[in-house]
Design a protein around this motif. Structure first.
Motif, PDB file in Angstrom:
ATOM      1  N   GLU A 176     -47.698  20.855 -15.453  1.00 31.07           N
ATOM      2  CA  GLU A 176     -46.488  20.839 -15.706  1.00 31.07           C
ATOM      3  C   GLU A 176     -45.622  20.722 -14.528  1.00 31.07           C
ATOM      4  N   ARG A 177     -46.101  21.147 -13.387  1.00 32.96           N
ATOM      5  CA  ARG A 177     -45.177  21.207 -12.333  1.00 32.96           C
ATOM      6  C   ARG A 177     -45.420  19.736 -11.763  1.00 32.96           C
ATOM      7  N   ALA A 178     -46.665  19.186 -11.778  1.00 37.99           N
ATOM      8  CA  ALA A 178     -46.594  17.980 -11.298  1.00 37.99           C
ATOM      9  C   ALA A 178     -46.065  16.715 -12.124  1.00 37.99           C
ATOM     10  N   LEU A 179     -45.623  16.931 -13.251  1.00 37.28           N
ATOM     11  CA  LEU A 179     -44.905  16.076 -14.044  1.00 37.28           C
ATOM     12  C   LEU A 179     -43.510  16.075 -13.280  1.00 37.28           C
ATOM     13  N   GLY A 180     -43.001  17.382 -13.405  1.00 36.83           N
ATOM     14  CA  GLY A 180     -41.624  17.551 -12.690  1.00 36.83           C
ATOM     15  C   GLY A 180     -41.559  17.016 -11.481  1.00 36.83           C
ATOM     16  N   GLN A 181     -42.260  17.194 -10.427  1.00 31.45           N
ATOM     17  CA  GLN A 181     -42.278  16.664  -9.025  1.00 31.45           C
ATOM     18  C   GLN A 181     -42.490  15.158  -9.165  1.00 31.45           C
ATOM     19  N   PHE A 182     -43.273  14.521  -9.954  1.00 34.16           N
ATOM     20  CA  PHE A 182     -43.498  13.094 -10.154  1.00 34.16           C
ATOM     21  C   PHE A 182     -42.209  12.531 -10.538  1.00 34.16           C
ATOM     22  N   MET A 183     -41.398  12.972 -11.537  1.00 30.82           N
ATOM     23  CA  MET A 183     -40.243  12.634 -12.036  1.00 30.82           C
ATOM     24  C   MET A 183     -39.105  12.667 -10.902  1.00 30.82           C
ATOM     25  N   ILE A 184     -38.963  13.631 -10.402  1.00 32.99           N
ATOM     26  CA  ILE A 184     -37.951  13.815  -9.443  1.00 32.99           C
ATOM     27  C   ILE A 184     -38.179  12.937  -8.081  1.00 32.99           C
ATOM     28  N   ASP A 185     -39.268  12.759  -7.586  1.00 40.63           N
ATOM     29  CA  ASP A 185     -39.711  12.009  -6.612  1.00 40.63           C
ATOM     30  C   ASP A 185     -39.451  10.394  -6.868  1.00 40.63           C
ATOM     31  N   LEU A 186     -39.725  10.141  -8.227  1.00 39.29           N
ATOM     32  CA  LEU A 186     -39.664   8.792  -8.791  1.00 39.29           C
ATOM     33  C   LEU A 186     -37.973   8.558  -8.712  1.00 39.29           C
ATOM     34  N   ALA A 397     -42.756  15.972 -22.004  1.00 34.56           N
ATOM     35  CA  ALA A 397     -43.781  15.105 -21.347  1.00 34.56           C
ATOM     36  C   ALA A 397     -45.286  15.649 -20.879  1.00 34.56           C
ATOM     37  N   LEU A 398     -45.337  16.854 -20.909  1.00 36.95           N
ATOM     38  CA  LEU A 398     -46.613  17.756 -21.007  1.00 36.95           C
ATOM     39  C   LEU A 398     -47.286  17.659 -22.215  1.00 36.95           C
ATOM     40  N   ILE A 399     -46.758  18.050 -23.345  1.00 43.92           N
ATOM     41  CA  ILE A 399     -47.038  17.611 -24.590  1.00 43.92           C
ATOM     42  C   ILE A 399     -47.754  16.352 -24.813  1.00 43.92           C
ATOM     43  N   ALA A 400     -46.923  15.289 -24.619  1.00 44.60           N
ATOM     44  CA  ALA A 400     -47.354  14.047 -24.752  1.00 44.60           C
ATOM     45  C   ALA A 400     -48.463  13.631 -23.851  1.00 44.60           C
ATOM     46  N   VAL A 401     -48.632  14.018 -22.893  1.00 44.77           N
ATOM     47  CA  VAL A 401     -49.754  13.745 -21.844  1.00 44.77           C
ATOM     48  C   VAL A 401     -50.975  14.504 -22.490  1.00 44.77           C
ATOM     49  N   MET A 402     -50.926  15.498 -22.709  1.00 40.92           N
ATOM     50  CA  MET A 402     -52.207  16.374 -23.446  1.00 40.92           C
ATOM     51  C   MET A 402     -52.493  15.865 -24.615  1.00 40.92           C
ATOM     52  N   GLU A 403     -51.519  15.461 -25.579  1.00 43.56           N
ATOM     53  CA  GLU A 403     -52.370  14.545 -26.849  1.00 43.56           C
ATOM     54  C   GLU A 403     -52.513  13.374 -26.587  1.00 43.56           C
ATOM     55  N   THR A 404     -51.785  12.569 -25.774  1.00 41.43           N
ATOM     56  CA  THR A 404     -52.325  11.103 -25.415  1.00 41.43           C
ATOM     57  C   THR A 404     -53.731  11.243 -24.805  1.00 41.43           C
ATOM     58  N   LEU A 418     -50.414  11.068 -11.728  1.00 38.15           N
ATOM     59  CA  LEU A 418     -50.276  12.426 -11.459  1.00 38.15           C
ATOM     60  C   LEU A 418     -51.336  12.923 -10.313  1.00 38.15           C
ATOM     61  N   ARG A 419     -52.567  12.195 -10.352  1.00 39.65           N
ATOM     62  CA  ARG A 419     -53.728  12.841  -9.597  1.00 39.65           C
ATOM     63  C   ARG A 419     -53.121  13.270  -8.392  1.00 39.65           C
ATOM     64  N   PRO A 420     -52.368  12.415  -7.369  1.00 40.76           N
ATOM     65  CA  PRO A 420     -52.051  12.915  -6.043  1.00 40.76           C
ATOM     66  C   PRO A 420     -51.313  14.416  -6.227  1.00 40.76           C
ATOM     67  N   TYR A 421     -50.668  14.673  -7.280  1.00 39.93           N
ATOM     68  CA  TYR A 421     -50.019  15.887  -7.412  1.00 39.93           C
ATOM     69  C   TYR A 421     -50.874  17.150  -8.018  1.00 39.93           C
ATOM     70  N   MET A 422     -52.061  16.706  -8.419  1.00 36.98           N
ATOM     71  CA  MET A 422     -53.093  17.528  -9.140  1.00 36.98           C
ATOM     72  C   MET A 422     -54.451  17.672  -7.929  1.00 36.98           C
ATOM     73  N   GLY A 423     -54.120  17.480  -6.657  1.00 40.61           N
ATOM     74  CA  GLY A 423     -55.184  17.608  -5.752  1.00 40.61           C
ATOM     75  C   GLY A 423     -55.987  16.581  -5.944  1.00 40.61           C
ATOM     76  N   GLY A 424     -55.920  15.306  -6.457  1.00 39.63           N
ATOM     77  CA  GLY A 424     -56.875  14.234  -6.683  1.00 39.63           C
ATOM     78  C   GLY A 424     -57.712  14.447  -7.750  1.00 39.63           C
ATOM     79  N   ARG A 425     -57.575  15.578  -8.757  1.00 38.80           N
ATOM     80  CA  ARG A 425     -58.253  15.649  -9.791  1.00 38.80           C
ATOM     81  C   ARG A 425     -58.045  14.691 -10.949  1.00 38.80           C
ATOM     82  N   SER A 426     -58.978  14.492 -11.876  1.00 43.11           N
ATOM     83  CA  SER A 426     -58.846  13.541 -12.755  1.00 43.11           C
ATOM     84  C   SER A 426     -58.849  13.941 -14.232  1.00 43.11           C
ATOM     85  N   LEU A 427     -59.390  15.465 -14.430  1.00 41.13           N
ATOM     86  CA  LEU A 427     -59.811  15.844 -15.635  1.00 41.13           C
ATOM     87  C   LEU A 427     -59.450  17.419 -15.550  1.00 41.13           C
TER      88      LEU A 427
END
Length: 431
Positions: A176-186, A397-404, A418-427
């Motif tokens: 959730e935090r990663a999504l917010g950071q990605f959007m504001i940065d964009l 957006a979190l809901i959509a990412v989770m379900e998609t 979002l992976r750069p905001y998640m420490g490089g993790r993919s899962l």
């Protein structure tokens, strides 16, 4: 807010422009406005005449005293003038308040492009972007995924705060935090918005300026000292220019903020009671533009594209909807909704709403700019146009990412952006 002079000069045109809003007793309401306006103007003239009479009487009393003449009759007249002056002043104030209340209950006039219709069923789909994924088994809804992963906890949130709250843990909280950071940065790096960290508590005048008050007070959370928790960052961001006369060369102004939003969800009993689609508290990235009347239509398209870019970078299927008359908000002249596809629900759901409010909010806030000078004298200040849009709602957006991005084993693939905001993790898997 509307221009009283335009209502007074052409009430039939004003009524015709509002007819599509389906306002109950519209003709009676407009007549009440005209009556209150006429009373206020007449009482104001009487008040000014009495003020002049009072001043003249005071001068006569002064002259009489200096000459030693008897002032008894003049003093008696002064008492009578004061009584009439105070009475008319009270009537004038009452009429002004009545007029104020009547005018500020009327929604904005709709753009001619807004389609007719009473509710969301008449909204018009303008475009559909992205490919809806196929799943080997029926996709789960976000709350099923979140609870199965042990990272979405409604029971504990209910214990702490009550219904319509969610407690996220671990990787979902970070997502959730990663999504917010990605959007504001964009928005600040690519779309030219200035990031703002605004107050989350605002006063009554600020809520009035953007149209939340007085009509929607039941939807707000109010503190004991008369302040309000913001229902959207639109409120403080738009009010940055309240009471200002802006330099034309500085327009457009574009602001963005990542903030919590607080809504009582009055009237939504029984709707989206499971999960985190409709919450009392949620994170949202907001965009606000302040611009000239000539450029607001283009700015509206630009803002909507900024929100669409968020969904496209996340590779989330969505559609753009032009809201009909009955579904367009109180302060908006024209609104686009972006609806993201939720596989778990098998439906499109709103994730962003981008509105052009034209001068409606600016009149309430007295926010103006000075047009370019075209003659020997400086141009008179005119009202700016204000626009606002979700860029986008983080929780949805979190809901959509989770379900998609769900996998057969219940894990969630993290979108590449979002992976750069998640420490490089993919899962995200079970904790």
């Amino acid at each position: 807010m509307h221009d009283l002079k335009s209502i007074r000069d052409n009430p039939d045109a004003f009524q015709a422009a509002l007819a599509r809003r389906h306002i109950a007793n519209l003709s009676e309401l407009i007549q009440n406005i005209l009556d209150a306006d006429a009373a206020f103007r007449s009482q104001t003239q009487e008040y000014q005449a009495l003020e002049a009479k009072r001043n003249a009487n005071a001068k006569e009393i002064g002259a009489a005293k200096r000459s030693g003449a008897d002032t008894t009759l003049l003093q008696k007249e002064a008492v009578e003038i004061k009584a009439a002056f105070d009475s008319v002043g009270f009537d004038c104030l009452t009429s002004q308040e009545t007029l104020h209340d009547l005018v500020h209950e009327i929604p904005n006039i709709l753009d001619p492009e807004v389609p007719d219709g009473a509710d969301e069923s008449a909204n018009v789909e303008q475009s559909r972007i992205g490919t809806i994924r196929n799943y080997d088994s029926p996709p789960q809804q976000h709350f099923e995924l979140g609870e199965s992963l042990g990272l979405m906890d409604f029971a504990t949130a209910g214990k702490i705060a009550g219904s319509r709250f969610t407690l996220l843990r671990g990787d979902l909280a970070r997502l959730e935090r990663a999504l917010g950071q990605f959007m504001i940065d964009l928005h600040i790096t690519e779309h030219g918005y200035t990031e703002v960290s605004p107050p989350l508590l605002v006063n009554e005048a600020t809520m009035f300026g953007t149209g939340q008050l007085p009509k929607f007070e039941e939807d707000l959370f109010k503190t004991t000292d008369g302040r309000y928790l913001i229902p959207t960052a639109e409120v403080p961001l738009t009010n940055i220019v309240a009471g200002e006369i802006l330099d034309l060369a500085k327009l457009p102004l574009r602001f963005t903020a990542l903030t919590p939003s607080f809504r009582s969800e009055a009237g939504s009993a029984g709707r989206d009671t499971r999960g985190m689609l409709r919450q009392h508290q949620f994170w949202k990235v907001e965009m606000v533009s302040i611009t000239t009347p000539e450029s607001s239509a283009d700015e509206h398209e630009r803002m909507t594209r900024c929100a669409e870019t968020v969904l496209e970078r996340l590779d989330l299927p969505y559609r753009r909807m032009l809201l009909c008359a009955g579904d367009t908000g109180f302060a908006a002249a024209k609104t686009y909704d972006l609806e993201v596809w939720l596989p778990g629900q098998g439906a499109y759901r709103e994730i962003s709403s981008c509105s052009n409010c034209r001068a409606f909010q600016a009149r309430r806030m007295n926010a103006r700019y000075r047009p370019a000078q075209s003659g020997p004298k400086p141009a008179r200040p005119d009202f700016v146009h204000t626009l606002n849009g979700s860029g986008v709602a983080v929780g949805r957006a979190l809901i959509a990412v989770m379900e998609t991005y769900q996998n057969p084993d219940g894990s969630i693939t993290i979108p590449e952006i979002l992976r750069p905001y998640m420490g490089g993790r993919s899962l995200i898997g079970r904790s």
